[in-house]
Scaffold this motif. Structure first.
Motif, PDB file in Angstrom:
ATOM      1  N   GLN A   1       5.444  15.126   9.818  1.00  0.00           N
ATOM      2  CA  GLN A   1       5.125  13.791   9.119  1.00  0.00           C
ATOM      3  C   GLN A   1       3.578  13.362   9.152  1.00  0.00           C
ATOM      4  O   GLN A   1       2.896  13.000   8.202  1.00  0.00           O
ATOM      5  CB  GLN A   1       5.977  12.869   9.427  1.00  0.00           C
ATOM      6  N   LEU A   2       3.301  13.595  10.388  1.00  0.00           N
ATOM      7  CA  LEU A   2       1.607  13.333  10.669  1.00  0.00           C
ATOM      8  C   LEU A   2       0.611  14.232   9.778  1.00  0.00           C
ATOM      9  O   LEU A   2      -0.266  14.119   9.056  1.00  0.00           O
ATOM     10  CB  LEU A   2       1.255  13.305  12.226  1.00  0.00           C
ATOM     11  N   ALA A   3       1.082  15.563   9.970  1.00  0.00           N
ATOM     12  CA  ALA A   3       0.256  16.499   9.145  1.00  0.00           C
ATOM     13  C   ALA A   3       0.198  16.465   7.707  1.00  0.00           C
ATOM     14  O   ALA A   3      -0.924  16.479   6.900  1.00  0.00           O
ATOM     15  CB  ALA A   3       1.090  17.907   9.177  1.00  0.00           C
ATOM     16  N   ASP A   4       1.375  15.651   7.173  1.00  0.00           N
ATOM     17  CA  ASP A   4       1.433  15.434   5.547  1.00  0.00           C
ATOM     18  C   ASP A   4       0.441  14.254   5.291  1.00  0.00           C
ATOM     19  O   ASP A   4      -0.316  14.189   4.370  1.00  0.00           O
ATOM     20  CB  ASP A   4       2.815  15.001   5.229  1.00  0.00           C
ATOM     21  N   GLN A   5       0.385  13.286   6.161  1.00  0.00           N
ATOM     22  CA  GLN A   5      -0.382  12.238   6.067  1.00  0.00           C
ATOM     23  C   GLN A   5      -1.828  12.472   6.014  1.00  0.00           C
ATOM     24  O   GLN A   5      -2.791  12.136   5.395  1.00  0.00           O
ATOM     25  CB  GLN A   5      -0.193  11.137   7.094  1.00  0.00           C
ATOM     26  N   VAL A   6      -2.326  13.396   7.173  1.00  0.00           N
ATOM     27  CA  VAL A   6      -3.753  13.539   7.336  1.00  0.00           C
ATOM     28  C   VAL A   6      -4.345  14.976   6.674  1.00  0.00           C
ATOM     29  O   VAL A   6      -5.370  15.222   6.538  1.00  0.00           O
ATOM     30  CB  VAL A   6      -4.052  13.611   8.845  1.00  0.00           C
ATOM     31  N   GLY A   7      -3.476  15.629   6.119  1.00  0.00           N
ATOM     32  CA  GLY A   7      -3.621  17.178   5.448  1.00  0.00           C
ATOM     33  C   GLY A   7      -4.060  18.332   6.792  1.00  0.00           C
ATOM     34  O   GLY A   7      -4.990  18.427   6.747  1.00  0.00           O
ATOM     35  N   ALA A   8      -3.087  18.819   7.404  1.00  0.00           N
ATOM     36  CA  ALA A   8      -3.073  19.632   8.454  1.00  0.00           C
ATOM     37  C   ALA A   8      -2.126  20.639   8.217  1.00  0.00           C
ATOM     38  O   ALA A   8      -0.809  20.051   7.907  1.00  0.00           O
ATOM     39  CB  ALA A   8      -3.654  19.100  10.060  1.00  0.00           C
ATOM     40  N   VAL A   9      -2.390  21.614   8.845  1.00  0.00           N
ATOM     41  CA  VAL A   9      -1.589  22.932   9.096  1.00  0.00           C
ATOM     42  C   VAL A   9      -0.809  22.860  10.676  1.00  0.00           C
ATOM     43  O   VAL A   9      -1.440  22.522  11.599  1.00  0.00           O
ATOM     44  CB  VAL A   9      -1.889  24.225   8.921  1.00  0.00           C
ATOM     45  N   VAL A  10       0.589  22.941  10.758  1.00  0.00           N
ATOM     46  CA  VAL A  10       1.019  22.921  12.076  1.00  0.00           C
ATOM     47  C   VAL A  10       1.867  24.042  12.311  1.00  0.00           C
ATOM     48  O   VAL A  10       2.558  24.527  11.408  1.00  0.00           O
ATOM     49  CB  VAL A  10       1.821  21.503  12.419  1.00  0.00           C
TER      50      VAL A  10
ATOM     51  N   GLY B   1      10.367  25.728  18.647  1.00  0.00           N
ATOM     52  CA  GLY B   1       9.367  25.192  17.890  1.00  0.00           C
ATOM     53  C   GLY B   1       9.820  24.101  16.896  1.00  0.00           C
ATOM     54  O   GLY B   1       9.377  23.145  16.962  1.00  0.00           O
ATOM     55  N   LYS B   2      11.083  24.448  16.189  1.00  0.00           N
ATOM     56  CA  LYS B   2      11.648  23.484  15.295  1.00  0.00           C
ATOM     57  C   LYS B   2      12.059  22.303  15.910  1.00  0.00           C
ATOM     58  O   LYS B   2      11.896  21.101  15.597  1.00  0.00           O
ATOM     59  CB  LYS B   2      12.735  24.095  14.561  1.00  0.00           C
ATOM     60  N   GLU B   3      12.581  22.304  17.235  1.00  0.00           N
ATOM     61  CA  GLU B   3      12.846  20.994  17.821  1.00  0.00           C
ATOM     62  C   GLU B   3      11.687  20.418  18.330  1.00  0.00           C
ATOM     63  O   GLU B   3      11.747  19.096  18.438  1.00  0.00           O
ATOM     64  CB  GLU B   3      13.592  21.403  19.249  1.00  0.00           C
ATOM     65  N   MET B   4      10.496  20.997  18.651  1.00  0.00           N
ATOM     66  CA  MET B   4       9.437  20.391  19.023  1.00  0.00           C
ATOM     67  C   MET B   4       8.619  19.534  17.490  1.00  0.00           C
ATOM     68  O   MET B   4       8.180  18.521  17.878  1.00  0.00           O
ATOM     69  CB  MET B   4       8.313  21.450  19.139  1.00  0.00           C
ATOM     70  N   ALA B   5       9.013  20.157  16.433  1.00  0.00           N
ATOM     71  CA  ALA B   5       8.554  19.422  15.511  1.00  0.00           C
ATOM     72  C   ALA B   5       9.303  18.101  15.318  1.00  0.00           C
ATOM     73  O   ALA B   5       8.826  17.075  14.776  1.00  0.00           O
ATOM     74  CB  ALA B   5       8.839  20.567  14.030  1.00  0.00           C
TER      75      ALA B   5
ATOM     76  N   PRO C   1       1.193  21.250   4.668  1.00  0.00           N
ATOM     77  CA  PRO C   1       1.314  20.083   3.808  1.00  0.00           C
ATOM     78  C   PRO C   1       0.684  20.276   2.409  1.00  0.00           C
ATOM     79  O   PRO C   1       0.147  21.315   1.961  1.00  0.00           O
ATOM     80  CB  PRO C   1       0.430  19.007   4.356  1.00  0.00           C
ATOM     81  N   ILE C   2       1.010  19.455   1.336  1.00  0.00           N
ATOM     82  CA  ILE C   2       0.297  19.556   0.128  1.00  0.00           C
ATOM     83  C   ILE C   2      -1.027  19.249   0.232  1.00  0.00           C
ATOM     84  O   ILE C   2      -1.495  18.387   0.693  1.00  0.00           O
ATOM     85  CB  ILE C   2       1.055  18.362  -0.917  1.00  0.00           C
ATOM     86  N   ALA C   3      -1.697  20.216  -0.476  1.00  0.00           N
ATOM     87  CA  ALA C   3      -3.128  19.985  -0.298  1.00  0.00           C
ATOM     88  C   ALA C   3      -3.798  20.061  -1.823  1.00  0.00           C
ATOM     89  O   ALA C   3      -3.150  20.355  -2.741  1.00  0.00           O
ATOM     90  CB  ALA C   3      -3.827  21.254   0.474  1.00  0.00           C
ATOM     91  N   ASP C   4      -5.231  19.773  -1.904  1.00  0.00           N
ATOM     92  CA  ASP C   4      -5.759  19.640  -3.202  1.00  0.00           C
ATOM     93  C   ASP C   4      -5.887  21.027  -3.813  1.00  0.00           C
ATOM     94  O   ASP C   4      -6.034  21.238  -4.827  1.00  0.00           O
ATOM     95  CB  ASP C   4      -7.050  19.067  -3.060  1.00  0.00           C
ATOM     96  N   SER C   5      -6.306  21.939  -2.875  1.00  0.00           N
ATOM     97  CA  SER C   5      -6.422  23.265  -3.055  1.00  0.00           C
ATOM     98  C   SER C   5      -5.995  24.368  -2.241  1.00  0.00           C
ATOM     99  O   SER C   5      -6.318  24.001  -0.907  1.00  0.00           O
ATOM    100  CB  SER C   5      -7.880  23.262  -3.569  1.00  0.00           C
ATOM    101  N   PRO C   6      -5.445  25.512  -2.435  1.00  0.00           N
ATOM    102  CA  PRO C   6      -5.354  26.466  -1.649  1.00  0.00           C
ATOM    103  C   PRO C   6      -6.291  27.260  -0.865  1.00  0.00           C
ATOM    104  O   PRO C   6      -6.089  27.634   0.087  1.00  0.00           O
ATOM    105  CB  PRO C   6      -4.483  27.648  -2.398  1.00  0.00           C
ATOM    106  N   THR C   7      -7.649  26.886  -1.441  1.00  0.00           N
ATOM    107  CA  THR C   7      -8.743  27.500  -0.782  1.00  0.00           C
ATOM    108  C   THR C   7      -9.464  26.517   0.088  1.00  0.00           C
ATOM    109  O   THR C   7     -10.526  26.563   0.483  1.00  0.00           O
ATOM    110  CB  THR C   7      -9.742  27.979  -1.836  1.00  0.00           C
ATOM    111  N   HIS C   8      -9.047  25.011   0.045  1.00  0.00           N
ATOM    112  CA  HIS C   8      -9.888  24.333   0.774  1.00  0.00           C
ATOM    113  C   HIS C   8      -9.107  24.105   2.316  1.00  0.00           C
ATOM    114  O   HIS C   8      -8.006  24.191   2.525  1.00  0.00           O
ATOM    115  CB  HIS C   8      -9.229  22.729   0.270  1.00  0.00           C
ATOM    116  N   PRO C   9     -10.187  24.350   3.176  1.00  0.00           N
ATOM    117  CA  PRO C   9      -9.781  24.676   4.578  1.00  0.00           C
ATOM    118  C   PRO C   9      -9.250  23.364   5.084  1.00  0.00           C
ATOM    119  O   PRO C   9      -9.954  22.325   5.082  1.00  0.00           O
ATOM    120  CB  PRO C   9     -11.246  25.149   5.105  1.00  0.00           C
TER     121      PRO C   9
END
Length: 317
Positions: A106-115, A95-99, A73-81
């Motif tokens: 969409q959830l990851a973009d909202q909460v800030g997580a890598v999937v 995998g893509k069908e699972m997505a 997702p879009i994050a504030d900083s590439p070094t922010h874990p």
């Protein structure tokens, strides 16, 4: 979908092609020998800010080419874990069908997580002890791979699995839970064959979401009529599996039972060893499904949101 220019330093890593809105790398990576030791944090500042990319990549594990799809997702900083969510698809999927089916991106973009969505060989996860590949070790190696290219919080690595992928998730929780903060499984169970090999030292928070009308992973247990779930697997009843994990995590009864709606009942054991937890979302009348998510609104609620609400409140100490 927004597109961002990538720096020459990233393009130099290997041939990169933008196809159908996805960034695909043609250069396979060679993984290190699979390790079931705790995985250290590996942070990278190779990607500029902002970045929001979907990447399909490959690496070699146990002598076989393994592929995966990664959403950042879009994050504030590439070094922010960021938290990492490993999503294991069901049999007959990739995998893509699972997505698409879960709307986890969409959830990851909202909460800030890598999937990351790995692909099972021949569109399934071989969970048999006689399998040529060790998929439990593969999941750990995959996590290592992602940590090399993304800034991942090592205290917040989660695994979620659907159906056949959920059975692998529960097997992983039994055999090698190190480095995993919590897991969730949907339309899945823990076969009797795996429960006997479960290590007893490390509790792990676990959410199960199961439908009472599921004929593939029967609520009352038995042998699944679908061999894609796993050949010759003896599946106990869902309440039996919950009781197993309640004992494994040393949870104190009684659980809290919440009748969320006329078709959703949530049983929660929250007083467990080392802050772990065992939760069951019982979907009355639901079949072998991931309710909500990419499928749209459901009377059984949104499984995607339910999974994240559970996972995000747990982290390694």
């Amino acid at each position: 979908m927004k597109h961002f220019l990538l720096p020459r330093s990233l393009l130099a890593v290997g041939a990169v092609v933008l196809v159908g809105g996805f960034l695909v790398s043609s250069q396979a990576q060679t993984a290190r020998k699979p390790s079931l030791q705790n995985i250290p944090a590996k942070r990278s500042t190779a990607l500029p800010q902002p970045y929001a990319i979907d990447v399909s990549q490959a690496f070699t594990d146990q002598g076989q080419r393994r592929t995966y799809y990664l959403h950042t997702p879009i994050a504030d900083s590439p070094t922010h874990p960021l938290p990492l969510l490993v999503a294991l698809h069901g049999s007959g999927m990739q995998g893509k069908e699972m997505a698409e089916k879960t709307a986890l991106n969409q959830l990851a973009d909202q909460v800030g997580a890598v999937v990351v969505y790995p692909d099972g060989l021949k569109q399934k996860w071989n969970v048999s002890g006689q399998a040529p590949e060790d998929n439990v070790a593969f999941v750990h190696t995959l996590i290592e791979q992602v940590q090399r290219s993304r800034s991942i919080d090592p205290q917040r690595v989660y695994v979620v699995g659907l159906s056949n992928g959920g059975i692998l998730t529960q097997k992983l929780a039994c055999e090698a839970p190190n480095g995993i903060a919590a897991i969730a499984t949907v339309a899945a169970s823990l076969p009797n064959q795996f429960a006997t090999h479960c290590q007893t030292q490390q509790p792990i928070p676990l959410l199960m979401v199961n439908g009472t009308a599921d004929t593939i992973v029967p609520w009352q247990g038995g042998t699944s009529p679908d061999v894609r779930i796993g050949r010759n697997l003896s599946i106990p009843s869902i309440p039996t599996v919950v009781n197993f994990w309640q004992r494994h995590n040393a949870c104190s009864p009684p659980p809290k039972v919440d009748q969320v709606s006329n078709v959703v009942e949530v049983t929660d054991y929250s007083s467990c060893k080392d802050g772990s937890e065992v939760m069951l979302a019982k979907l009355e009348g639901a079949g072998h499904v991931w309710a909500g998510g990419g499928y749209g609104q459901s009377a059984f609620g949104d499984t995607t949101q339910r999974v994240w609400q559970f996972l995000q409140r747990h982290s390694l100490h």
